[in-house]
Scaffold this motif. Structure first.
Motif, PDB file in Angstrom:
ATOM      1  N   LEU A 632       0.816  -1.211   0.000  1.00 19.49           N
ATOM      2  CA  LEU A 632       0.000   0.000   0.000  1.00 19.49           C
ATOM      3  C   LEU A 632       0.851   1.263   0.000  1.00 19.49           C
ATOM      4  O   LEU A 632       0.312   2.384   0.000  1.00 19.49           O
ATOM      5  N   GLY A 633       2.178   1.090   0.010  1.00 19.77           N
ATOM      6  CA  GLY A 633       3.076   2.245  -0.013  1.00 19.77           C
ATOM      7  C   GLY A 633       3.294   2.875   1.346  1.00 19.77           C
ATOM      8  O   GLY A 633       3.914   3.947   1.432  1.00 19.77           O
ATOM      9  N   GLN A 634       2.829   2.247   2.407  1.00 18.86           N
ATOM     10  CA  GLN A 634       3.006   2.791   3.753  1.00 18.86           C
ATOM     11  C   GLN A 634       4.221   2.110   4.392  1.00 18.86           C
ATOM     12  O   GLN A 634       4.089   1.263   5.297  1.00 18.86           O
ATOM     13  N   ASN A 635       5.407   2.520   3.938  1.00 21.52           N
ATOM     14  CA  ASN A 635       6.625   1.838   4.352  1.00 21.52           C
ATOM     15  C   ASN A 635       6.929   1.999   5.837  1.00 21.52           C
ATOM     16  O   ASN A 635       7.514   1.107   6.462  1.00 21.52           O
ATOM     17  N   GLU A 636       6.559   3.120   6.422  1.00 23.68           N
ATOM     18  CA  GLU A 636       6.825   3.322   7.855  1.00 23.68           C
ATOM     19  C   GLU A 636       6.049   2.306   8.702  1.00 23.68           C
ATOM     20  O   GLU A 636       6.603   1.731   9.644  1.00 23.68           O
ATOM     21  N   ARG A 665      12.161  -2.123  -1.286  1.00 26.40           N
ATOM     22  CA  ARG A 665      11.153  -1.084  -1.493  1.00 26.40           C
ATOM     23  C   ARG A 665      11.547   0.256  -0.864  1.00 26.40           C
ATOM     24  O   ARG A 665      10.841   1.240  -1.046  1.00 26.40           O
ATOM     25  N   THR A 666      12.617   0.253  -0.088  1.00 23.45           N
ATOM     26  CA  THR A 666      13.019   1.500   0.587  1.00 23.45           C
ATOM     27  C   THR A 666      14.379   1.990   0.105  1.00 23.45           C
ATOM     28  O   THR A 666      15.150   2.586   0.853  1.00 23.45           O
ATOM     29  N   GLY A 667      14.678   1.713  -1.168  1.00 20.38           N
ATOM     30  CA  GLY A 667      15.891   2.250  -1.770  1.00 20.38           C
ATOM     31  C   GLY A 667      17.161   1.505  -1.435  1.00 20.38           C
ATOM     32  O   GLY A 667      18.264   2.036  -1.655  1.00 20.38           O
TER      33      GLY A 667
END
Length: 775
Positions: A632-636, A665-667
């Protein structure tokens, strides 16, 4: 006297339960001296006799005459095992718990109503302190541990205590056969369902491991029926008519065959214990049991029918597809005798303790021992083992699909702490004393009671054996036998006048107590009706939602708009079901798992999170939630759940694969790629990790690693084999660094061969046209 005995035998009437020896005949002619003489003149309250030197007040005869308590308990033991749910919208043991709870409360109401004018004392026993202590602890643990599970345990021990007390006050020697018949016929009917499932693949009741009767799991069924066998022996000992002997011999043999059909090893060990102990009982109490009165023809009939039933029915082959498949894969046997021998033999194989089911249970037992060591006094709270077990597991192990220890002794000590030790030591001390007194009491009344005491102790011994490899205390039917067996011993203690720390006592009684008890039973019945309605509604909604989710997934076309209405209804049902009861850890996540397959991560996440509110330490579900938030793109939020999971199980496979996905997904893709490659090389991987390894290796142009990941995925997850071979073919066909037309062609051929007939055309269309003529 001897003439009278011969007349009874010739008439075909059952012998008295305690036997037909001289001692029993003399006792039968004496005036009432105890609590259990329903047909005798009841003394006035002012002149209630005392039972010899013990000073125990005898109960008036009205406790048995006209009272239906024992009949209700007997019917409970028939219907609880015999009845099952013909669909999956209610759990089988939920129905059995309903039967036991309503029967116990109904019997309690009837008992108190019948005793509404009573002023004489009622029986009490030190045994009552054991379940009541667990009930009190469970109520207290609701405050500081898991509230819902503590409440469930408190209710369980309340019903247990009620059954024990009712049996203590109503189970006379004369009425015990009524209960024994109920136990026996309940086992026979349950065995009938098992036999039909085994022989003709009878599918009326949903089952897990076949054949399971009405118990959903064959082990639950076997653990129940094996504990009923001593009561069947008790009935056989009373039989005199040839027809009754033949009937009991056949049905008892039939029950043994049904147990063998399951191959449940703890039950087979219990039968072995019975085979060793029962002959000793029969020899010691042959006069009391009256076998000496049997004619040679009756003895031949008994052993002939019993042996013929076990051997004859034991050789009938199964026509159950799942049993046949088990035999194909594991050589478990195609008939009852073969399965019993094969499963018994498996206990001597090293693999059983290193690779198979026992090795898994050993992991659970070790983790439970860690709880006992860490929380020896307080325990983790009633019912809370399944909540807290992830905190005590060995690093890298996960037991999250298990809800019980499969060892009642260990679970008792882990959950109840010091109170559990009190229960266990008190129970073992009482049973040891009861066995010693049974053997040592040589008085006429002691010998009259000895056979039923010995056989009841044998039933409890078998119960304790199966308790070391399962969880029969938590099963309604088997738990009821536990309570009633203790009640039989307690009532016998009272009749024999035993008064000590571990024996019978008396409590003063007034009519108002009965009236308050009757009102309490009415309130409990109303509460039981409410709980039943809520449980039925919740289970129905959740199970229907699961079935809808599975039907959509099985269509392989779950994005089709035609499923939109079904999906909306499914989500409504799961929300309503979890609003009623958010604690169904076993089945609720199944809906979320299917939603994740469809890409509906938003709804999958809230369902998984609802489970975590009840079971906060389940690493697999934490990992799923983290994946959902990552999608969902909510990486935190994803990293927050990863941290929680990693704190509990830093080396768990699901945690490792989750970390790789989140790093990518976090670079931090290079780090994710190296970590995935290392984990795959060390053999620590799941589907998500090999899938991620393939993607990351392809991006890094590490084609050997990408090919290895696809091969592992195809091998471990056959549903992906067609896609795997197509991707392997594409790599060999188009990537210059590893281009190999021969290998590409071989891969495409493998993909086409693995595709189902209906999908071959679609698979062929995905293969480059240059290779089509050569396929």
């Amino acid at each position: 006297m001897a003439t009278k005995k011969r007349r009874n035998a010739a008439s075909g009437k059952p012998a008295p339960l305690a036997g037909t020896g001289k001692a029993d005949a003399e006792i039968a002619q004496k005036p009432a001296s105890g609590a259990d003489a329903p047909a005798r003149e009841a003394p006035s309250r002012a002149q209630a006799p005392r039972n010899g030197a013990s000073g125990v007040l005898a109960l008036p005869s009205e406790i048995t005459r006209g009272d239906w308590t024992v009949i209700l308990l007997s019917l409970m033991m028939v219907f609880a095992p015999a009845l099952g749910v013909p669909h999956e919208e209610m759990l089988q043991d939920t129905l059995k718990s309903i039967v036991v709870a309503f029967a116990a409360l109904g019997a309690g109401l009837m008992f108190f109503w019948h005793q509404r004018n009573r002023r004489d004392g009622l029986r009490w026993h030190a045994l009552m302190g054991l379940p009541l202590a667990l009930m009190a602890y469970a109520l207290g643990s609701m405050v500081w541990s898991h509230t819902y599970l503590g409440a469930v345990e408190a209710i369980r021990w309340f019903i247990f205590s009620l059954l024990l007390w009712l049996g203590l006050n109503t189970l006379s020697r004369e009425r015990l056969p009524v209960l024994a018949w109920g136990i026996h016929w309940g086992a026979v009917i349950a065995s009938l369902w098992t036999a039909l499932q085994f022989w003709v693949d009878f599918k009326y009741f949903p089952q897990g491991p076949n054949p399971a009767s009405t118990f959903v799991n064959r082990n639950f069924f076997a653990e129940f029926v094996v504990c009923t066998l001593p009561f069947s022996v008790l009935l056989i000992a009373r039989a005199r008519a040839s027809a009754q002997i033949a009937l009991l011999a056949f049905t008892t043999g039939f029950n043994i065959v049904a147990i063998m059909m399951t191959g449940t090893r703890s039950a087979l060990l219990a039968i072995l214990a019975m085979a060793l102990v029962l002959p000793v009982i029969l020899v010691l109490y042959r006069r009391q049991l009256g076998f000496g009165q049997w004619s040679p023809a009756s003895r031949i009939l008994l052993f002939g029918v019993l042996l013929g039933t076990v051997v004859g029915l034991g050789l009938v082959k199964s026509d159950n597809a799942k049993v046949i498949e088990e035999h194909r894969l594991e050589q478990r046997g195609m008939n009852a005798l073969e399965r019993a021998f094969a499963r018994s033999k498996s206990m001597t194989q090293t693999e059983e303790y290193t690779q198979r089911s026992f090795s898994v249970r050993l992991i659970m037992w070790k983790a439970t021992a860690n709880i006992i060591k860490a929380r020896p006094f307080s325990g983790v709270g009633a019912g809370a083992w399944e909540v807290d077990i992830p905190l005590y597991q060995a690093e890298g192990s996960q037991l999250e699909t298990d809800y019980y220890v499969h060892n009642e002794i260990l679970q008792l000590l882990a959950e109840y702490g010091l109170v559990g030790w009190f229960f266990l030591l008190g129970l073992l001390a009482y049973l040891s004393v009861a066995a010693w007194k049974t053997v040592r009491n040589r008085s006429a009344e002691g010998q009259a009671e000895a056979p039923l005491r010995a056989l009841t102790l044998l039933s409890l011994l078998m119960f304790l054996i199966v308790s070391n490899a399962g969880f029969p205390w938590r099963m309604a039917s088997t738990g009821a036998i536990f309570a009633l067996a203790l009640a039989i011993l307690g009532a016998s203690d009272a009749r024999l006048g035993y008064r000590s720390l571990l024996s019978a006592q008396r409590v003063a009684w007034k009519p108002v107590y009965s009236q308050v008890g009757a009102v309490a039973m009415l309130v409990c019945l109303a509460l039981a009706a409410y709980i039943t309605q809520q449980a039925a509604a919740s289970e129905s909604k959740i199970v229907r939602s699961v079935k809808m989710a599975l039907s959509v997934s099985q269509s392989a076309d779950y994005q089709n708009p035609k499923w939109d209405k079904t999906k909306r209804e499914m989500l409504t049902l799961i929300k309503e079901g979890t609003d009623i009861n958010p604690h169904y850890r076993k089945i609720t996540p199944m809906v979320a798992d299917e939603l994740a397959k469809w890409g509906d991560w938003k709804n999958a996440v809230w369902i998984w999170e609802s489970v975590l509110t009840s079971r906060p330490y389940v690493v697999a579900i934490m990992s799923n939630v983290a994946r959902g938030y990552a999608q969902l793109g909510q990486n935190e939020k994803a990293l927050e759940y990863l941290a929680r999971a990693k704190k509990l199980q830093p080396k768990a496979t699901s945690v490792n694969s989750l970390e790789v996905i989140l790093l990518s997904r976090t670079g931090k893709e290079p780090q994710a790629y190296q970590q995935a490659k290392a984990l795959m090389a060390s053999g620590i991987y799941d589907y998500d990790l090999v899938n991620a390894a393939y993607v990351l290796a392809a991006r890094a142009k590490d084609w050997p690693t990408a090919l290895k990941a696809l091969e592992l995925r195809s091998k471990g997850w056959p549903a992906q084999i067609v896609d795997g071979w197509l991707k392997i073919g594409n790599i060999y066909a188009s990537v210059a660094e590893v281009k190999d037309e021969a290998r590409a062609l071989a891969a495409y051929k493998a993909a086409l061969a693995a595709a189902p007939e209906a999908d071959k055309a679609a698979t062929r269309a995905l293969i480059p046209s240059i290779y089509i003529p050569r396929l």
